[in-house]
Design a protein around this motif. Structure first.
Motif, PDB file in Angstrom:
ATOM      1  N   ILE A 104     107.562  13.789  37.367  1.00 34.04           N
ATOM      2  CA  ILE A 104     108.304  13.672  36.113  1.00 34.04           C
ATOM      3  C   ILE A 104     109.314  14.808  36.115  1.00 34.04           C
ATOM      4  O   ILE A 104     108.959  15.968  36.006  1.00 34.04           O
ATOM      5  CB  ILE A 104     107.364  13.763  34.901  1.00 34.04           C
TER       6      ILE A 104
ATOM      7  N   TYR B 265     105.664   9.379  31.485  1.00 34.95           N
ATOM      8  CA  TYR B 265     106.377   8.179  31.927  1.00 34.95           C
ATOM      9  C   TYR B 265     106.863   8.402  33.352  1.00 34.95           C
ATOM     10  O   TYR B 265     107.659   9.296  33.604  1.00 34.95           O
ATOM     11  CB  TYR B 265     107.557   7.908  30.987  1.00 34.95           C
TER      12      TYR B 265
ATOM     13  N   ASN C 298     110.720  12.207  29.694  1.00 37.68           N
ATOM     14  CA  ASN C 298     109.675  11.361  30.270  1.00 37.68           C
ATOM     15  C   ASN C 298     108.273  11.920  30.054  1.00 37.68           C
ATOM     16  O   ASN C 298     107.309  11.412  30.614  1.00 37.68           O
ATOM     17  CB  ASN C 298     109.933  11.115  31.752  1.00 37.68           C
TER      18      ASN C 298
ATOM     19  N   ALA D 232     109.063   7.061  35.909  1.00 37.15           N
ATOM     20  CA  ALA D 232     110.184   6.139  36.092  1.00 37.15           C
ATOM     21  C   ALA D 232     110.228   5.616  37.530  1.00 37.15           C
ATOM     22  O   ALA D 232     110.009   6.356  38.491  1.00 37.15           O
ATOM     23  CB  ALA D 232     111.491   6.857  35.762  1.00 37.15           C
TER      24      ALA D 232
ATOM     25  N   ASN E 178     110.295   3.942  27.877  1.00 40.51           N
ATOM     26  CA  ASN E 178     110.233   5.401  27.988  1.00 40.51           C
ATOM     27  C   ASN E 178     110.205   5.993  26.582  1.00 40.51           C
ATOM     28  O   ASN E 178     110.233   5.270  25.594  1.00 40.51           O
ATOM     29  CB  ASN E 178     111.391   5.943  28.828  1.00 40.51           C
TER      30      ASN E 178
END
Length: 133
Positions: A9, A48, A14, A50, A90
């Motif tokens: 991250i 989160y 995030n 991504a 997100n």
């Protein structure tokens, strides 16, 4: 052949913290994972990752989160869940952590005196990730 995926991250949007009572949502480079029966300080932490995709039905052989504890935060007592949706939003698009759908499976992380000088792995999240996939 097994596939290894590692994701970091790297953007503070995030990861975030939200108080149990819905107040105090924030993104930060440092997240305080505390446990309390006092709803004023009990927190939900969101991470989160991504760009991470896991094909449906894939066998998960190992999964964990690696963190570096801070002073006063090296005694985790928490449950880890996964947001149980495809293509999770997100925290910029959806700041609410508490009302998201979660997996039934979760991992309990209870430890004492992990230290603050090195990165540590969470307990195995294999069952939690497999439940999601």
């Amino acid at each position: 052949m097994p596939t290894f995926t590692s994701a970091a991250i790297s953007d503070t949007v995030n990861d975030c913290v939200e108080a149990e009572n819905g107040a105090g949502f924030s993104t930060s480079a440092a997240l305080n994972c505390i446990s309390s029966t006092n709803v004023a300080i009990c927190q939900h932490v969101g991470l989160y990752f991504a760009g991470v995709t896991v094909p449906q039905g894939r066998a998960i052989t190992a999964a964990y989160i690696q963190v570096k504890p801070t002073v006063g935060g090296d005694d985790p007592n928490l449950n880890i869940y996964i947001n149980d949706v495809d293509n999770a939003a997100n925290f910029t698009d959806s700041a609410d952590i508490r009302s998201r759908a979660y997996t039934t499976a979760n991992a309990l992380w209870e430890a004492a005196n992990l230290g603050t000088t090195a990165y540590v792995n969470s307990p195995s999240l294999t069952t939690v990730v497999q439940d999601f996939v």
